[in-house]
Design a protein around this motif. Structure first.
Motif, PDB file in Angstrom:
ATOM      1  N   GLY A 655      11.029  -1.577 -42.021  1.00 52.46           N
ATOM      2  CA  GLY A 655      10.637  -2.562 -41.031  1.00 52.46           C
ATOM      3  C   GLY A 655      11.737  -3.454 -40.507  1.00 52.46           C
ATOM      4  O   GLY A 655      11.466  -4.337 -39.686  1.00 52.46           O
ATOM      5  N   HIS A 656      12.994  -3.248 -40.946  1.00 54.62           N
ATOM      6  CA  HIS A 656      14.078  -4.140 -40.524  1.00 54.62           C
ATOM      7  C   HIS A 656      14.799  -3.568 -39.301  1.00 54.62           C
ATOM      8  O   HIS A 656      14.965  -2.373 -39.164  1.00 54.62           O
ATOM      9  N   LYS A 657      15.258  -4.441 -38.433  1.00 57.77           N
ATOM     10  CA  LYS A 657      15.974  -4.030 -37.219  1.00 57.77           C
ATOM     11  C   LYS A 657      17.477  -4.151 -37.458  1.00 57.77           C
ATOM     12  O   LYS A 657      18.179  -4.920 -36.808  1.00 57.77           O
ATOM     13  N   THR A 658      17.975  -3.382 -38.386  1.00 58.10           N
ATOM     14  CA  THR A 658      19.395  -3.413 -38.710  1.00 58.10           C
ATOM     15  C   THR A 658      20.048  -2.110 -38.300  1.00 58.10           C
ATOM     16  O   THR A 658      19.375  -1.092 -38.075  1.00 58.10           O
ATOM     17  N   LEU A 659      21.360  -2.131 -38.212  1.00 57.85           N
ATOM     18  CA  LEU A 659      22.140  -0.947 -37.876  1.00 57.85           C
ATOM     19  C   LEU A 659      22.888  -0.468 -39.115  1.00 57.85           C
ATOM     20  O   LEU A 659      22.976  -1.174 -40.124  1.00 57.85           O
ATOM     21  N   ALA A 660      23.452   0.709 -39.006  1.00 58.02           N
ATOM     22  CA  ALA A 660      24.174   1.280 -40.140  1.00 58.02           C
ATOM     23  C   ALA A 660      25.351   0.407 -40.541  1.00 58.02           C
ATOM     24  O   ALA A 660      25.657   0.281 -41.733  1.00 58.02           O
ATOM     25  N   GLN A 661      26.018  -0.221 -39.580  1.00 61.47           N
ATOM     26  CA  GLN A 661      27.172  -1.062 -39.905  1.00 61.47           C
ATOM     27  C   GLN A 661      26.770  -2.312 -40.673  1.00 61.47           C
ATOM     28  O   GLN A 661      27.612  -2.939 -41.336  1.00 61.47           O
ATOM     29  N   PRO A 666      32.078  -0.248 -47.659  1.00 61.40           N
ATOM     30  CA  PRO A 666      32.125  -1.712 -47.655  1.00 61.40           C
ATOM     31  C   PRO A 666      31.706  -2.287 -46.304  1.00 61.40           C
ATOM     32  O   PRO A 666      31.748  -1.611 -45.286  1.00 61.40           O
ATOM     33  N   ARG A 667      31.292  -3.572 -46.337  1.00 62.60           N
ATOM     34  CA  ARG A 667      30.940  -4.242 -45.099  1.00 62.60           C
ATOM     35  C   ARG A 667      32.206  -4.463 -44.260  1.00 62.60           C
ATOM     36  O   ARG A 667      33.332  -4.309 -44.735  1.00 62.60           O
ATOM     37  N   GLN A 668      31.993  -4.864 -43.020  1.00 62.12           N
ATOM     38  CA  GLN A 668      33.135  -5.062 -42.123  1.00 62.12           C
ATOM     39  C   GLN A 668      34.058  -6.175 -42.613  1.00 62.12           C
ATOM     40  O   GLN A 668      35.254  -6.170 -42.335  1.00 62.12           O
ATOM     41  N   SER A 669      33.497  -7.119 -43.339  1.00 62.36           N
ATOM     42  CA  SER A 669      34.317  -8.228 -43.853  1.00 62.36           C
ATOM     43  C   SER A 669      34.944  -7.926 -45.204  1.00 62.36           C
ATOM     44  O   SER A 669      35.762  -8.704 -45.698  1.00 62.36           O
ATOM     45  N   LEU A 790      28.077   9.271 -44.352  1.00 66.60           N
ATOM     46  CA  LEU A 790      29.270   8.550 -43.927  1.00 66.60           C
ATOM     47  C   LEU A 790      29.048   7.931 -42.560  1.00 66.60           C
ATOM     48  O   LEU A 790      28.426   8.534 -41.677  1.00 66.60           O
ATOM     49  N   VAL A 791      29.552   6.717 -42.384  1.00 65.51           N
ATOM     50  CA  VAL A 791      29.432   5.991 -41.113  1.00 65.51           C
ATOM     51  C   VAL A 791      30.773   6.071 -40.395  1.00 65.51           C
ATOM     52  O   VAL A 791      31.817   5.727 -40.972  1.00 65.51           O
ATOM     53  N   THR A 792      30.761   6.529 -39.151  1.00 66.75           N
ATOM     54  CA  THR A 792      31.995   6.704 -38.389  1.00 66.75           C
ATOM     55  C   THR A 792      31.971   5.825 -37.142  1.00 66.75           C
ATOM     56  O   THR A 792      30.911   5.438 -36.649  1.00 66.75           O
ATOM     57  N   HIS A 793      33.168   5.552 -36.646  1.00 69.34           N
ATOM     58  CA  HIS A 793      33.345   4.836 -35.380  1.00 69.34           C
ATOM     59  C   HIS A 793      34.421   5.587 -34.590  1.00 69.34           C
ATOM     60  O   HIS A 793      35.577   5.630 -34.995  1.00 69.34           O
ATOM     61  N   ASN A 794      34.002   6.244 -33.503  1.00 79.36           N
ATOM     62  CA  ASN A 794      34.899   7.091 -32.711  1.00 79.36           C
ATOM     63  C   ASN A 794      35.539   8.174 -33.587  1.00 79.36           C
ATOM     64  O   ASN A 794      36.717   8.475 -33.464  1.00 79.36           O
TER      65      ASN A 794
END
Length: 795
Positions: A655-661, A666-669, A790-794
């Motif tokens: 039920g949460h509106k979150t994204l993979a990031q 690890p988190r972005q921070s 795995l989470v990718t960006h470009n």
């Protein structure tokens, strides 16, 4: 367990003795699976067929790379304890194996026979599981019945006979006291010579308590000493295992042996528990052990879970004598992956198990369960109202029981109570025996109580619940009764005003209801095998019987009321109290477990009456609605959450509106993700990464600068392969370079040999972009059974 260095995490440290028979007690504490450290694995032969790992010794003088070790490495492709399997990889392994067998079958007759035997092995395995599970269930039924009667007396003609079998051949029994015969003597008769008086009552009371305490003490001691996993129901853990989690030893041979023995002892001790849930665990243990006879199932965790799903159906089949209900139970309640092929094989295995149990005939009446009943009176539409009320009660009781039991189990885990499991079992057993003996309905076993409550009274019944007054002289209401001959012909009592025995029984049942409700809360979850089906059904059956007798007397004394007059004529047998007991039992069991379709079919197979499906459906559906309104989890899901098992519930919506990031690690921070490069890293550098982290695997990228994804390598496979390279390849040192490439570039002649690990690299890991909604990511994990994504960006 922190990694002090790579030397502490070698192939030998991973392969210490921890097979399926390892005994680890995790049931007493909440598990933390946030860490993915390496824990003891399977036996080496398990994964010997997966992946090829090659090591090269560098370049010779002419520049040719030599692969000196190109065979499979034992241990690569297997899983550690308390980890999750990779369903995609396991299914891919099975497809490759099947494709290889099919291609070879066209080359020779021997290969063709091997292909045929491989295809037939699944059905043969189902046959063996059904035979073994049915035989064990029959032995458990017979032994539990005998030990339960042993608390009250002994058969002189043969101590191995239970009470009923002892008096079968006697010619000195009477109609009113058919359970008494000279061959069966109570403990008071054996020890004091008399069966009457206060002294005899005290002797029987004390022997009843002593036997109960002895049986429960033996049960908890055996569980604690030999098989800690044998405690409890087993269904929460079975659900977790079927979802892909690995718990070594939970389905091993020691667990099977101890669970079978202690289940008999626990049921015979008189505790408020049943054997139906643990029989599912017993059947799954049989399946897991028999899987080792067939390479196809021994070496593939996903295929083995298909067999365990069928075994769960077998367990319910022998528990209730309901093969179809067992298949539906496995499909609805416990299985995570249930293909059509598994459905057919489950049906076959459940059929074989039911046939085996029927051949053993544990109860001597050609029935598979003790409380099989047949009703002959049809129900009426007006009765849907009390049936719905029973459903409401079942939902309320189910939600209340789950909350109370989870609170008690949490208290057991977080306080000193959990440090004294033997004392807890003995105290609960002593209190149960002390309070249950004076009441005949709590003194008898749960199955006998349900059988008594389901019973439809006839002229041949001498139970207190069937103590109705004769209606020959009832002329005040204009009732004209049938003749005695007509009654005997129909075997029913048409116009039945309740007698003093019925009212006495109702008071005893009311007391038994409160006793059962309280004691079941503290009993379920103790360190003995304990099922929940029978206690839940007993609570519902008592409430149903009470309501059924009330409805029966209302229809009798007020047959001119509008709600009664339309369908119940005076003098007719309109209400069946046993039917109400059956509907109440189903409603309470449905409220506790949230079973629906499978429960309706199980109850239908118990009664053999198609016309009672609608009342059952109405009560069970109402029970589920009410229980879901008060709490979404059934008792098994609640215990999975309590124990901290990693179980991704397929019935819940994200039920949460979150994204993979927002969820990735690890988190972005956080500090950057630890990765390996496809070339340029040395053996020492990779060993340092392994020693400094506890991740279950590492992404492999082109380089530290580009971070373009190449593949994914599991930590366990990396540890085993590097350790194997150091031992079996001359010259491999910490300075040796590691390559995940198909073609290794030329290396200096004087340098140390390189290590090629292309074979353990997963070149097609599942990936999502950083903007993928988590609802989609959760669906991917559920439907594909992924171990990681795995989470990718470009890229």
């Amino acid at each position: 367990m922190d990694n002090a260095g790579f030397c502490n995490e070698t192939y030998e440290s991973l392969h210490n003795p921890a097979s399926d028979d390892e005994l680890v007690d995790i049931a007493g504490a909440t598990l933390d699976f946030s860490s993915t450290e390496d824990v003891p694995p399977l036996d080496p032969e398990y994964g010997s067929g997966y992946g090829n790992t090659g090591y090269s010794n560098g370049m010779t003088g002419n520049g040719v790379l030599m692969d000196l070790l190109d065979e499979p490495v034992p241990g690569v492709g297997t899983y550690e304890d308390f980890n999750t399997i990779d369903w995609v990889r396991e299914k891919s392994k099975d497809r490759d194996r099947h494709r290889e067998i099919t291609s070879k079958s066209e080359q020779s007759t021997w290969a063709l026979l091997h292909s045929i035997s491989d295809a037939f092995s699944g059905w043969l395995l189902m046959l063996l599981i059904g035979l073994l599970s049915g035989a064990l269930a029959g032995c458990i039924d017979i032994s539990a019945h005998w030990l339960t009667d042993l608390k009250e007396g002994v058969c002189l003609s043969g101590f191995w006979f239970n009470h009923e079998h002892c008096c079968w051949g006697s010619n000195q029994t009477t109609f009113q006291e058919r359970d008494k015969c000279p061959q069966w003597q109570s403990w008071a008769e054996l020890l004091g010579g008399s069966s009457e008086g206060a002294a005899a009552y005290i002797v029987n009371y004390l022997m009843f308590m002593l036997c109960a305490l002895l049986f429960s003490f033996l049960a908890v001691i055996l569980v604690r000493a030999f098989a800690p996993y044998a405690c409890g129901s087993g269904i929460p853990e079975i659900k977790t295992i079927l979802s892909g989690f690995i718990i070594r030893g939970y389905l091993g041979k020691w667990t099977l042996i101890i669970k079978t023995i202690t289940l008999v002892l626990a049921v015979s001790s008189g505790l408020s528990l049943g054997k139906e849930g643990p029989l599912v665990h017993v059947a799954c243990c049989c399946a897991n052990i028999l899987c080792h006879l067939f390479t196809k199932y021994r070496q593939n965790e996903a295929k083995r879970r298909e067999v365990l799903s069928a075994a769960a159906a077998v367990g319910v089949s022998v528990a209730f004598g309901a093969p179809i209900g067992g298949v539906l139970f496995s499909l609805e309640e416990v299985s995570y992956y249930f293909p059509l092929k598994t459905l057919w094989r489950s049906f076959f295995a459940a059929l074989v198990a039911a046939f085996t149990l029927r051949s053993i005939n544990p109860f001597g009446d050609s029935r598979l369960v003790l409380f099989y009943v047949e009703f002959h009176t049809p129900w009426h539409m007006v009765e849907l109202v009390p049936f719905t009320l029973l459903g409401i009660f079942g939902g309320l009781w189910g939600a209340l029981f789950i909350r109370a039991n989870i609170a008690w189990c949490r208290r057991r885990k977080t306080t000193r109570l959990g440090h004294y499991p033997v004392l807890e079992v003995l105290v609960v057993t002593g209190i149960t025996a002390l309070l249950s003996f004076p009441n005949s309905y709590t003194r008898m076993s749960g199955s006998e109580l349900i059988s008594e409550l389901f019973n439809d009274c006839s002229l041949l019944d001498s139970s207190q619940l069937c103590d109705y007054n004769s209606s020959e002289n009832r002329s005040d209401s204009g009732v004209f009764s049938a003749s005695l001959a007509d009654r005997a012909f129909s075997n029913t009592l048409p116009d039945r005003p309740a007698g003093p025995g019925v009212y006495t029984a109702l008071w005893q049942l009311a007391l038994a209801l409160f006793f059962k409700m309280l004691v079941t809360v503290v009993t379920f979850g103790m360190k003995v095998p304990s099922g929940l089906f029978i206690p839940s059904m007993a609570v519902g059956a008592i409430v149903g019987r009470l309501l059924g007798v009330a409805m029966e007397q209302m229809a009798l004394n007020h047959h001119d009321w509008l709600i009664v007059k339309g369908w119940c004529s005076s003098g007719a047998d309109c209400i069946t109290p046993g039917l109400y007991a059956m509907v109440g039992a189903a409603a309470c069991l449905g409220g506790v477990t949230r079973m629906t379709i499978s429960l309706v079919v199980i109850m239908f197979e118990l009664t053999g009456g198609l016309e009672y499906i609608v009342p059952l459906m109405a009560a069970i559906m109402t029970s589920k609605w009410v229980a879901d309104a008060l709490g979404r989890e059934g008792i098994y899901e609640a215990h999975i959450r309590l124990n901290g098992y990693p179980f991704l519930e397929t019935k819940e919506e994200y039920g949460h509106k979150t994204l993979a990031q927002d969820v990735m690690r690890p988190r972005q921070s956080d500090p950057l993700l630890v990765v390996l490069t496809q070339e340029g890293m040395s053996v020492g550098e990779i060993e340092g990464v392994i020693a400094d982290t506890d991740y279950s695997g590492f992404p492999v990228v082109v380089s530290q600068e580009s971070q373009r994804l190449v593949g994914f390598v599991l930590r366990r496979d990396l540890v085993i392969s590097l350790d194997n390279a150091r031992k079996r390849q001359d010259g491999v040192v910490s300075a040796s370079l590691v390559f995940f490439l198909e073609h290794v570039p030329p290396q200096p002649f004087s340098g140390p040999p390189v290590v090629k690990l292309r074979g353990i690299l997963d070149l097609s890991p599942f990936t999502v972009t950083d903007h993928t909604p988590m609802a989609i990511a959760v669906d991917i994990f559920r439907k594909l059974g992924l171990r990681q994504c795995l989470v990718t960006h470009n890229g």
